[in-house]
Design a protein around this motif. Structure first.
Motif, PDB file in Angstrom:
ATOM      1  N   TYR A  39      -4.737  -4.456  -2.749  1.00 48.08           N
ATOM      2  CA  TYR A  39      -5.835  -3.577  -3.129  1.00 48.08           C
ATOM      3  C   TYR A  39      -5.449  -2.091  -3.041  1.00 48.08           C
ATOM      4  N   PRO A  40      -4.791  -1.672  -1.937  1.00 43.15           N
ATOM      5  CA  PRO A  40      -4.432  -0.253  -1.846  1.00 43.15           C
ATOM      6  C   PRO A  40      -3.601   0.243  -3.031  1.00 43.15           C
ATOM      7  N   LEU A  41      -2.732  -0.628  -3.533  1.00 43.43           N
ATOM      8  CA  LEU A  41      -1.913  -0.181  -4.657  1.00 43.43           C
ATOM      9  C   LEU A  41      -2.772   0.082  -5.880  1.00 43.43           C
TER      10      LEU A  41
ATOM     11  N   ILE B  89      -6.029  -7.494   1.071  1.00 46.94           N
ATOM     12  CA  ILE B  89      -6.846  -6.334   1.450  1.00 46.94           C
ATOM     13  C   ILE B  89      -5.996  -5.111   1.752  1.00 46.94           C
ATOM     14  N   PHE B  90      -4.919  -5.320   2.505  1.00 45.54           N
ATOM     15  CA  PHE B  90      -4.188  -4.163   3.008  1.00 45.54           C
ATOM     16  C   PHE B  90      -2.898  -3.850   2.252  1.00 45.54           C
ATOM     17  N   PHE B  91      -2.537  -4.687   1.293  1.00 50.97           N
ATOM     18  CA  PHE B  91      -1.338  -4.397   0.501  1.00 50.97           C
ATOM     19  C   PHE B  91      -1.654  -4.285  -0.986  1.00 50.97           C
TER      20      PHE B  91
ATOM     21  N   ALA C 160      -6.024   0.702  -5.846  1.00 48.08           N
ATOM     22  CA  ALA C 160      -6.893   1.833  -5.553  1.00 48.08           C
ATOM     23  C   ALA C 160      -6.141   3.147  -5.697  1.00 48.08           C
TER      24      ALA C 160
ATOM     25  N   LEU D 166      -5.221 -10.913   4.286  1.00 48.20           N
ATOM     26  CA  LEU D 166      -4.837  -9.595   4.806  1.00 48.20           C
ATOM     27  C   LEU D 166      -3.902  -8.873   3.843  1.00 48.20           C
ATOM     28  N   PHE D 167      -2.992  -9.649   3.230  1.00 48.22           N
ATOM     29  CA  PHE D 167      -2.109  -9.017   2.250  1.00 48.22           C
ATOM     30  C   PHE D 167      -2.913  -8.472   1.076  1.00 48.22           C
TER      31      PHE D 167
ATOM     32  N   SER E 146      -3.220 -14.866   6.264  1.00 49.91           N
ATOM     33  CA  SER E 146      -2.173 -13.916   5.876  1.00 49.91           C
ATOM     34  C   SER E 146      -2.406 -13.397   4.465  1.00 49.91           C
ATOM     35  N   LEU E 147      -2.705 -14.318   3.562  1.00 49.60           N
ATOM     36  CA  LEU E 147      -2.870 -13.892   2.169  1.00 49.60           C
ATOM     37  C   LEU E 147      -4.058 -12.952   2.021  1.00 49.60           C
TER      38      LEU E 147
END
Lengths: 269, 429, 288
Positions: C28-30, C24-26, C32, C21-22, C18-19
């Motif tokens: 990092y996007p911020l 990578i998908f939560f 980036a 995925l968080f 879970s961590l």
């Protein structure tokens, strides 16, 4: 007074249902009839072939299969990861960092897809994963909401249950999935239902992440049917709308109370 | 609906299953297209036929078509997909998108292909519809696009309505205003029939801009339409809307086109200005005699050309590009482009197709199909500038819509549009 | 064995998927997104560093973002107030109504689980200005009908109406549950004290519904700020930008005009308020 109120609510309920009847009726009309003013209530003759036509006009069967694959995979992945994470946060020793993790999870709840889609798209583009099931499933596989709900349910369980299983020599994985998960089943079922319906309906993320019919799901495919320029073929659009809404309505009819609970689970009660 | 589409779909599914391992998959070229309704059916039919021809001739390559929504949606998908290496081998794009795409080097130079083992006689392409006829083209631009579905705007009219009013198809802006007035029928406060309808969009504005002797850019490449002809062009339509003689179809982008066509077909409007691409659709659906005329002129007669060009993506695998080229070539064969034109209303893109007996007979029998062709003599080319699409979509189109909604005057709208355009020009320089 | 099991490493292993995925998908996007917001990039040429220029342009007077936010607030406020008020009214009407009540509740809630795309397509047909049954109905009743989606003055109102129609069942169900929780004795006592219906509602019921109302306002606001499907399918942001609300604008900036910099700058500007609202929601939740 009470009667008037109920009658008013009944009228409103009719307003909620009537559009679906119009949709169903429209999906069985000819293009000429569905475009007629004033509209007919019941089709003059039923044209169920509209449905086969819509399955030919667009790869609807493919969309349907994709939707099942995507929403099913997301729900499964979420359940597994949610049970693992919530179990760790509730029953395993992590010291003060548990609190930090919880705050982190909460933070993730505050980051909706609309904030993430641009960078996630660019990231997936770099590793050649746009337009794959991975792009539709992985970004949703971990669920902050699910973890919070499961933690809440697990905290209500007596710790002795876990302790006893440990004394019996059960592995932590076995305890999590064989002992604890069944005990919070209502929560997990509710969350599963919520997740399936939510991702079945998802449009935004799929629209951004897909470019071909190989992975497009129903909402994206159906929205594409509303072509413009030479007249919308409303009878086909209505038939396609039936295809996208009917499964969800069927789930709702079958699991009425459960689904209502699933969707209101996050409420303050 | 039609049997062919079904067979095509089944073939596509089988192909998809086979594509995991078979070497033929590497010869497959994906093709993205964007049409609605009838024109889409015709195109899908042609794609299916191409694939059958390939099979019959024992050639490995197949075309796999994917529908991508309207032109702008498809273009957006294309640009996003290029970054993700998910772009198709071949697609068709509107002219206005070409400068930026060509300049960034993502489009295949088709010159060598046209001279290669599967040659295409580019000299036979109708000059006005070719890349160099559509743009004021600088000398150093390679052949990046082959015209496919090309069109011009034309004026459709209800023959009977004009006859009854005793008027001829309008030839000038003044004629147009008078005709719209004469053809409008009001009862009480309700307009039963409008004289004219036309989606207020970039293309029709650009036509009027050119007719008013205006240009999009100044010689040094800045927006030139902020006042004068740019405003006049918008005022042409808005004036008639204010006079209650022109119906402004509601809706965004092609939703408005759709309404305009529906109003004309239902005789709620006696004239409509729209693309020649809808000729077959409109004449088939109207239950009255439809006439077609060139657009009225002002200081001069002028029309832009529209529609799309085939492009190949430079990054596509070589074998897919080969199939894609075969497809483009097959679609551009004189008999095919003639068939395409007959079945839709688009212009045939080959001179030999125009001169063919079949087309000449069509022109004699249904002169409306000729109008767009004759208008090509008066075409107004677009400037070849990388900001062209941004000017269209981000500067001009929103300004037209805001003026149409009555939020701002024509002068304010165009001044703002010019300001945004200059900003985009600067950004993309 | 027992010792090892107690090691926090175990817990981290369970949390790791879970961590990750968080991250990578939560997370990092911020980061980036913020990085991109400092650039000019159209996905064709190389990104170009522009510093805070994108922010300056968005915050400058006369920027297009202002009206977009304004419309989003109108859409959001209309949807939230409408669905909360209507949901409460329906809940009060259907509270403690047996079988019939159950059927009506289900009928009203059904739209909440149906996809926005389905609802939007359906209503595009119903509200069509030429062949839409709704306009035909109104005209048959001798009333004029506006061009729901084509008139810039009506389009956003229509979208608000459709949105309320879709979500009101949710508000109703939550209010019904909250009403169940109010002990009968309190209401009885109020009745015995001679309080009228309105006085009882105002002094007892409404305050007790407070947490539910707060929750509904917060979640409703969050949901409507993410509104996209209904705009994309029904109006495309038009006519004349009348329905151009925040997420649709964002989508167009990023994936129609390929102005990644401004899009990401707007996300960065908005992430803070969005997160605030979410935390406020959490606050309301915990207090219940």
């Amino acid at each position: 007074m009470r009667r008037v109120a109920i009658a008013a609510a009944a009228v409103f309920a009719l307003l909620e249902v009537a559009p679906y009847l119009v949709m169903l009726s429209g999906s069985l009309k000819t293009l000429e009839e569905v475009s007629r003013v004033p509209p007919t209530v019941v089709p003059e003759s039923a044209h169920p072939e509209n449905y086969s036509e819509v399955f030919e006009a667009a790869p609807m069967a493919r969309y349907l299969a994709n939707t099942v694959i995507v929403s099913g995979s997301i729900a499964l992945a979420q359940i597994v990861l949610v049970v693992l994470a919530a179990y760790a946060l509730t029953f395993m020793r992590m010291g003060p960092s548990a609190r930090a993790v919880q705050v982190l999870v909460l933070l993730c709840l505050a980051v909706p897809p609309q904030v993430r889609f641009v960078p996630v798209y660019l990231m997936l583009a770099r590793v050649d994963l746009v337009d794959t099931f991975f792009a539709l499933v992985a970004p949703h596989a971990a669920s902050a909401l699910g973890i919070l709900l499961a933690c809440k349910a697990m905290r209500a369980l007596p710790i002795e249950v876990v302790e006893a299983a440990r004394l019996d020599g059960a592995s932590e994985l076995a305890i999590a999935f064989r002992v604890v998960a069944p005990m919070i089943r209502p929560t997990l079922v509710a969350f599963l239902l919520f997740s399936v319906v939510y991702h079945w309906n998802d449009y935004f993320w799929t629209l951004v992440m897909t470019t071909s019919d190989r992975v497009r799901t129903l909402p994206v495919g159906v929205a594409l049917l509303r072509e413009q320029g030479t007249g919308v073929r409303w009878h086909l659009v209505m038939a396609a709308t039936v295809v996208v809404t009917a499964p969800v309505l069927a789930i709702f009819a079958l699991t009425n109370r459960h689904l209502v609970r699933a969707f209101t689970w996050t409420s303050p009660r | 609906m039609n049997h062919c589409a079904f067979r095509h779909n089944r073939a596509f599914c089988i192909l998809l299953l086979a594509s995991c391992s078979s070497p033929a998959a590497r010869d497959e070229a994906s093709f993205w297209y964007s049409y609605g309704g009838r024109n889409r059916e015709v195109l899908e039919d042609l794609v299916g036929r191409f694939n059958r021809v390939q099979a019959r001739e024992g050639r490995p390559g197949r075309i796999r078509g994917t529908f991508q929504g309207d032109y702008f949606d498809a273009l957006a998908k294309l640009r996003a997909a290029m970054l993700a290496r998910r772009a198709p081998a071949v697609t068709h794009v509107i002219a206005e998108a070409l400068p930026r795409l060509a300049e960034s080097g993502v489009l295949e130079d088709l010159g060598p292909w046209a001279r290669g083992p599967e040659p295409l006689d580019t000299g036979d392409i109708v000059p006005a519809l070719s890349l160099s006829g559509t743009f004021d083209l600088p000398g150093d631009v390679p052949l990046v696009a082959i015209p496919f579905n090309r069109s011009t705007p034309i004026l459709y009219y209800d023959r009977e309505a004009l006859q009854r009013a005793g008027i001829e198809p309008p030839r000038t802006w003044d004629d147009l205003r008078q005709a719209a007035h004469a053809l409008t029928v009001r009862r009480g406060g309700h307009t039963e029939r409008w004289g004219l309808t036309c989606p207020l969009s970039w293309w029709f504005w650009y036509a009027a801009l050119a007719q008013a002797n205006g240009t999009l850019l100044t010689p040094d490449g800045r927006a030139a339409f902020g006042r004068g002809p740019g405003v006049e062009a918008l005022e042409l339509y808005l004036g008639m809307v204010r006079a209650g003689t022109m119906r402004l179809p509601p809706g965004h982008d092609y939703a408005a086109w759709e309404k305009a066509h529906a109003d004309f077909i239902a005789r709620r409007a006696a004239m409509v200005i729209t693309s020649t691409a809808f000729l077959a659709y409109i004449t088939d659906n109207a239950r009255f005699a439809v006439g077609a005329a060139p657009l009225p002129g002002h200081r001069r007669r002028a029309v832009p050309t529209g529609g799309t060009f085939f492009v190949l993506l430079a990054d596509a695998p070589a074998r897919a590009k080969r199939t894609a080229w075969s497809f483009v070539r097959w679609m551009s064969e004189p008999s095919r482009t003639a068939e395409w034109a007959r079945r839709t209303g688009y212009l045939p893109v080959r001179r030999s197709a125009v001169d063919s007996e079949a087309m000449q007979r069509l022109y004699r029998e249904r002169p409306a199909f000729r109008v767009a062709l004759d208008q090509l003599d008066e075409r107004a080319p677009f400037p070849w500038t990388s900001a062209l699409l941004a000017i269209e979509r981000e500067a001009v189109q929103p300004a037209l819509e805001r003026a149409a909604a009555g939020e701002v005057s024509a002068a304010e709208a165009m001044a703002e549009a010019a300001r945004v355009a200059d900003q985009r020009i600067l950004e993309l320089r | 064995m027992r010792y090892r099991r107690r090691s926090p490493l175990f817990a981290w292993a369970f949390l790791a998927p879970s961590l990750a995925l968080f991250a990578i998908f939560f997370a990092y996007p911020l980061v980036a997104c913020f990085w991109l917001s400092l650039h000019r990039w159209d996905m064709l040429a190389d990104p170009q560093w522009v510093g805070a220029a994108n922010y300056a342009a968005l915050l400058a007077p006369g920027s297009e973002l202002g009206p977009v936010i304004g419309r989003t607030i109108v859409y959001s406020a209309g949807t939230v107030v409408g669905s909360v008020a209507l949901g409460l009214a329906l809940a009060l009407a259907l509270h403690r109504v047996g079988r019939v009540g159950h059927v009506l509740r289900s009928a009203i809630f059904a739209s909440y689980v149906v996809s926005w795309v389905g609802v939007s397509l359906l209503w595009s047909y119903l509200l069509d200005d030429q062949l839409g049954p709704l306009s035909a109905l109104l005209e048959a009743a001798g009333l004029g009908a506006p061009d729901w989606l084509g008139d810039p003055d009506w389009a956003l109102v229509s979208l608000v109406g459709v949105s309320i129609w879709k979500v009101v069942g949710y508000d109703m169900v939550l209010y019904l549950a909250a009403l169940e929780d109010i002990p009968r004795e309190i209401l009885e006592a109020a009745r015995l004290d001679g309080a009228g219906r309105w006085a009882t509602f105002r002094t007892i019921v409404w305050p007790l519904l407070g947490p539910t109302t707060l929750f509904l306002v917060v979640t409703g606001t969050l949901m409507s700020f993410q509104g996209f499907d209904v705009v994309r399918v029904m109006t495309g942001g038009g006519p004349a930008g009348a329905t151009q609300i925040w997420v649709h604008w964002l989508y167009e900036q990023a994936f129609a005009y390929f102005r990644l910099g401004p899009a990401c700058a707007a996300v960065t500007l908005f992430f803070v308020p969005l997160a605030l609202v979410t935390w406020l929601g959490r606050f309301g939740w915990q207090h219940a």
